[in-house]
Write a protein that holds these residues in place. Sequence first.
Motif, PDB file in Angstrom:
ATOM      1  N   VAL B 108       3.465  -7.935 -58.582  1.00  9.89           N
ATOM      2  CA  VAL B 108       3.376  -7.471 -57.283  1.00  9.89           C
ATOM      3  C   VAL B 108       4.540  -6.955 -56.605  1.00  9.89           C
ATOM      4  O   VAL B 108       5.786  -7.607 -56.836  1.00  9.89           O
ATOM      5  N   THR B 109       4.771  -5.879 -55.860  1.00 12.06           N
ATOM      6  CA  THR B 109       5.763  -5.359 -55.523  1.00 12.06           C
ATOM      7  C   THR B 109       5.486  -4.866 -53.933  1.00 12.06           C
ATOM      8  O   THR B 109       4.340  -4.651 -53.699  1.00 12.06           O
ATOM      9  N   GLU B 110       6.483  -4.691 -53.162  1.00 12.49           N
ATOM     10  CA  GLU B 110       6.433  -4.012 -51.928  1.00 12.49           C
ATOM     11  C   GLU B 110       5.851  -2.495 -52.157  1.00 12.49           C
ATOM     12  O   GLU B 110       5.942  -1.963 -53.017  1.00 12.49           O
ATOM     13  N   ALA B 111       5.283  -2.240 -50.879  1.00 19.10           N
ATOM     14  CA  ALA B 111       4.878  -0.565 -51.111  1.00 19.10           C
ATOM     15  C   ALA B 111       5.320  -0.054 -49.873  1.00 19.10           C
ATOM     16  O   ALA B 111       5.286  -0.270 -48.807  1.00 19.10           O
ATOM     17  N   ILE B 118       9.563   0.159 -60.911  1.00 19.51           N
ATOM     18  CA  ILE B 118       8.054   0.635 -61.483  1.00 19.51           C
ATOM     19  C   ILE B 118       8.069   0.874 -62.977  1.00 19.51           C
ATOM     20  O   ILE B 118       7.221   0.541 -63.831  1.00 19.51           O
ATOM     21  N   ASN B 119       9.092   1.827 -63.387  1.00 16.59           N
ATOM     22  CA  ASN B 119       9.318   2.232 -64.765  1.00 16.59           C
ATOM     23  C   ASN B 119       9.520   0.997 -65.662  1.00 16.59           C
ATOM     24  O   ASN B 119       8.982   1.214 -66.726  1.00 16.59           O
ATOM     25  N   ILE B 128       0.847  -3.095 -61.926  1.00 19.20           N
ATOM     26  CA  ILE B 128       1.560  -3.064 -60.550  1.00 19.20           C
ATOM     27  C   ILE B 128       0.800  -3.258 -59.586  1.00 19.20           C
ATOM     28  O   ILE B 128      -0.224  -2.304 -59.250  1.00 19.20           O
ATOM     29  N   THR B 129       0.716  -4.271 -58.525  1.00 11.84           N
ATOM     30  CA  THR B 129       0.095  -4.095 -57.190  1.00 11.84           C
ATOM     31  C   THR B 129       0.827  -3.925 -56.179  1.00 11.84           C
ATOM     32  O   THR B 129       1.944  -4.768 -56.050  1.00 11.84           O
ATOM     33  N   HIS B 130       0.479  -3.097 -55.271  1.00 11.89           N
ATOM     34  CA  HIS B 130       1.410  -3.152 -54.152  1.00 11.89           C
ATOM     35  C   HIS B 130       1.006  -4.012 -52.805  1.00 11.89           C
ATOM     36  O   HIS B 130      -0.108  -4.047 -52.666  1.00 11.89           O
ATOM     37  N   VAL B 131       1.951  -4.482 -51.750  1.00 12.48           N
ATOM     38  CA  VAL B 131       1.383  -5.085 -50.643  1.00 12.48           C
ATOM     39  C   VAL B 131       2.154  -4.332 -49.858  1.00 12.48           C
ATOM     40  O   VAL B 131       3.668  -4.165 -49.729  1.00 12.48           O
ATOM     41  N   LEU B 159       4.740 -12.352 -61.089  1.00 12.43           N
ATOM     42  CA  LEU B 159       6.173 -12.092 -60.550  1.00 12.43           C
ATOM     43  C   LEU B 159       5.738 -11.145 -59.294  1.00 12.43           C
ATOM     44  O   LEU B 159       5.173 -10.302 -59.064  1.00 12.43           O
ATOM     45  N   PHE B 160       6.660 -11.596 -57.986  1.00 12.02           N
ATOM     46  CA  PHE B 160       6.865 -10.883 -56.994  1.00 12.02           C
ATOM     47  C   PHE B 160       8.181 -10.098 -56.964  1.00 12.02           C
ATOM     48  O   PHE B 160       9.171 -10.846 -56.993  1.00 12.02           O
TER      49      PHE B 160
END
Lengths: 385, 385
Positions: B108-111, B118-119, B128-131, B159-160
């Motif tokens: 999970v990552t920020e958007a 990302i790469n 990858i999921t964005h928040v 992982l965040f």
Amino acid sequence: MIASEVRALFAVAARPEVVSLAGGMPNIAALPLETVSAVMADLVTQQGVVALQYGSAQGVESLRESICEVMALEGVVGSSDDVVVTSGSQQALDLVAKIFLDPGDTVVTEAPTYVTAINTFAAYQARITHVPMDDNGVIPEALAETFARLSAEGHPAKLFYTVPTFQNPAGVTLSTTRRPEVLEACRRAGVLVLEDNPYGLLRYDGEPVRALRADAERAHDVIYLGSFSKTFAAGLRVGWALATTAVKDKLVLAAESAILSQSPFPQLAVDRYLRTQPWSDQIKVFREIYRERRDAMLDALTEYMPPGVTWTTPAGGFFVWATLSEGLDAKAMLPRATSARVAYVPGTGFYADDSGQANMRLSFCYPPPERIREGVRRLGDVITQ
Amino acid sequence: MIASEVRALFAVAARPEVVSLAGGMPNIAALPLETVSAVMADLVTQQGVVALQYGSAQGVESLRESICEVMALEGVVGSSDDVVVTSGSQQALDLVAKIFLDPGDTVVTEAPTYVTAINTFAAYQARITHVPMDDNGVIPEALAETFARLSAEGHPAKLFYTVPTFQNPAGVTLSTTRRPEVLEACRRAGVLVLEDNPYGLLRYDGEPVRALRADAERAHDVIYLGSFSKTFAAGLRVGWALATTAVKDKLVLAAESAILSQSPFPQLAVDRYLRTQPWSDQIKVFREIYRERRDAMLDALTEYMPPGVTWTTPAGGFFVWATLSEGLDAKAMLPRATSARVAYVPGTGFYADDSGQANMRLSFCYPPPERIREGVRRLGDVITQ
């Protein structure tokens, strides 16, 4: 050997009273440090805004051009566009493994082979198969048979990893007659050659040999890895890969993902050193030093080894590979050796299987000649006990 | 954006007539190059045999101690034993991904988020999921809901990844009230936090904030990544990870496999710089320069952007994140922008999905203030057309 054992060994080997025949550390003290210091200082004052800024993942262009000149000394003709500068050739090895190897793929290597290559291939979950060597390097017939057997077993080899010149750890060199045979065996089996050549310019006697890459029929048959770690400075970690344009593009992408950009500073430092200093003369200085150390080791082995022990006679590089009498275990012997203040690397570390128990790698690159003699004398006592 | 597009963009952005608001290159010219030159020269003459020799995979101990002092400025307390020095924090990111991620794992990552992260995650075949974020950083409720949804879908987050302070690319900072809420959401869901903090010391107004790692309940909840790329010299590629002892051991093993040993030279150069030079004053110099550039960009945006365009107001770091009116496509606009001699990075590169079409990242770190004004003026014209 597992990582903790290796670390324990090198911690012991670093003690001043111990003669270390274990590590492969080049003799940095032989560099003209005042000159190198001035090269670094000029680099920062004259090119600091480039050297201290982000760079590219492929590496500095003028260094890649210099690298092509260095490779030409061993017959390799390549374009600077197809060179990727890496953090030591170890990173090139890692990137090649990352690109080519899927879990379960088979990599063929010499027996024994470079310990960190084994670890790298294992990290990508590759299967490793060894092919025997003799004093003329890997045996082409055995290589071809291994390729055929692996194909028949449903695990065709994908990569042949080789250190053809002054091999680590065996110290042997693939003969000029065998080189085309090895290339042909790989070409027929459709196996990519990964040629690792960190020691090629450190020859102490005999005629220079051409790199495998120099005589590959097709550029895409061989990926060539080189390094400045032994000919200039290991601590700058500047190595390279020469590949086809297509493979080079993949290596650059993988490098971007791994480290974003190669550090420009050490690259520009190496390039400035190559362009402003008599680097070829410095390699002659290194050759003289290492030749004397190799001779000291070979003489001492003749003098101090008990009957039944044999060893290779390297024409260059850093290593002698010793074989003890059948039944002796070099790894089990190591604690007694370090008590007697001499260290070596047991042979088992250089195999992916259980081979190498009666072997040891003896490095002559780091201690001065009189210390090498003393170390081999102590080792002779330990083996004789 | 694919690699060839990024390269084409940066090739255009490097043309002297183009104002580049694209790259994240620090302003190396503000370093005292004569001083840095002397530091390098002294390093080689006084410690050359160590600096130019192989080093360890964990990194030079005295630098790791210096790193602990740097981290303490943001409240992070850690042992130098648990620090791994890496080739920029990018290598730390790669090694963490290598250790923790199996194909199909969810990150999970920020958007939006850092494009190279990302790469890297994609290279290890992670999902990858964005928040979403707002002006106070990632939204804790949305984070908790995402974790719950992913678990329910059978793809629990592992992982965040977060850049909580002066985020790349959005320029926003996670508020002090939200920091414990984010940590709690991750702890409850059993998700490891990967905190990437390359810009934290480059604050231009407001109060310093403590790193997430500083207030994590348990050391194993957060892996912390830092870097000297923005506070000293990007070209030396010296970053680090602080983790638990167990994770640190794995990172060291992975680093050995990837590059054998960290280059001692740049590490010792950074350490010597930190120990002999007023590095904290130099960071103040950088802050003044970047504050002026940020102000120039924000003023110019107010002056030149047409109605409907909004942007973030970073309190530090290198980036402003602009949002165009609905329906506009920043990537499609880029050729017109470069024709008008201004470059930026289109927003889509900072998402793993198709978001970000109406966004652009505008960097204010590299061009001087008057060039930034001119670049934003040109950009305003392009958007208005």
